[in-house]
Design an enzyme around this catalytic site. Sequence first.
Site, PDB file in Angstrom:
ATOM      1  CE  LYS A   1     -24.867   8.399 -12.345  1.00  0.00           C
ATOM      2  NZ  LYS A   1     -25.435   9.618 -11.722  1.00  0.00           N
TER       3      LYS A   1
ATOM      4  CB  SER B   1     -28.834  10.089 -13.533  1.00  0.00           C
ATOM      5  OG  SER B   1     -27.778  10.580 -12.706  1.00  0.00           O
TER       6      SER B   1
ATOM      7  CB  SER C   1     -28.617  11.906  -9.893  1.00  0.00           C
ATOM      8  OG  SER C   1     -29.318  12.580 -10.918  1.00  0.00           O
TER       9      SER C   1
END
Length: 483
Positions: free
Chosen positions: A76, A151, A175
């Site tokens: 990420k 996210s 997330s």
Amino acid sequence: MNPFSSIEQIHSALYQKQISTIELVQVFLQRIEENQDLNCFITVDADGALEEAKKADKLISRNEGGVLTGIPIAHKDLFCTAGIKTSCASKMLDNFIAPYNATVVEQLREAGAISLGKTNMDEFAMGSSNETSYYGPTLNPWDTSCVPGGSSGGSAAAVGAGLVVAATGTDTGGSIRQPSSFCGVTGLKPTYGRVSRYGMVAFASSLDQAGPIAHSVTDIALLLEAMEGFDPRDSTSVKMPKTDPSRKTKSMKIGIPKEYIVDLGENMGRALEEAKKVFSGLGVEFKDIELPNSRHAIPAYYVISGAEASTNLSRYDGIRYGHRAKEITNLSELYARSRSEGFGKEVKRRIVTGTYALSVGYYDAYYVKAQKLRRLIRDDFLEAFKEVDLILSPTAPTVAFKRNLLKDDPVNMYRQDIYTIPANLSGLPAISLPAGFDGNLPIGIQLIAPHFDEASLIHAGQLFQQGTDWHQKHPSLGSRNNE
């Protein structure tokens, strides 16, 4: 090589010389190239990945290395990576290249995993749909008209589409788990303090936790083993024995919170009932429990996380690093314009509300009360775990929703995390498991465990996946329908 193979299957193929690491990495790089429309990646590091693949092949030729050696993954884009852009999907950090690796990045690298690049996300991890990214939205591989969740949407979609074997994510209010549910993959949020936060760009420091996303619980266990451990550079890191995934519990009692099963859609409710049948067939006992303060979780979370975001993001001032406004005349203008230009709409909204909650005259009315509610929510879980070993719930209230549907409706967007936020406020470990479909869109269920009891999550999750094949369903990237 099947891109949806397990880590152990790929490990076996590599060490039996059925495929080289270089060839394996090239397969996945080709898949990334062919599926750019999904917008899963912000940065693809092909040269770096191929260089690491050469090193892996040398280890394998000497029969050295470990189970993660040569396994293609992604990070990420809020984990610092030396020499590669770390943007947090924000214009503010579009030009930022970290001088060091985050602990999670370094640990997985030392374990032999090969990073193919950095995945897309909601800006500064603020969002539940991956639509707030400066680089545009990620698409759901099951239906490109839908969001992948957020996210960590880029990571979940990349794994779901078979662009990488696994990926890292972060979970502040759901997330990792919510996008895993939307993309039909498995995602674990470890106990707060289990995995180092050093080098992970902060959103809300008392809530953020890094974790793995993969196809199966078995793969999750292998990744967690490499990621976890005490880190003296992280003041929130906890000294605890490593998770023992081989630990088995003779009997198991799972709690069903009545507050989590109201107003479920027909297919969501059916998936939860089917999951209960699978566990019951394994000898699991169920008990109805209550988590009465969970109804306060969303407002408490958005006050606390906004306040912490307001503090953490104040460092982006246009001076030290990051976006800097041009043609400014004084220092105040530099601060104001750099932040106005660098931050997106959702980030600004949370900074403003967080600053308001911390301001004189409102601190006690909002922030202090939110922290008191946080303690009550945590206490509810502690009481429940005196009677049950795990707690079962939906991961999200719906399956993946259409893009732009909630983009301008922040209140309903925030409600997407209604089942995941309580675990973050309490610091508890939780996992999302694929558990069915609504049409062609995946449904996820969530298991929550007591603090530092990831072993029970892994044991229960493996039992569930031995009795189901939902985690083995994958999207066909031509038609975006499940195979």
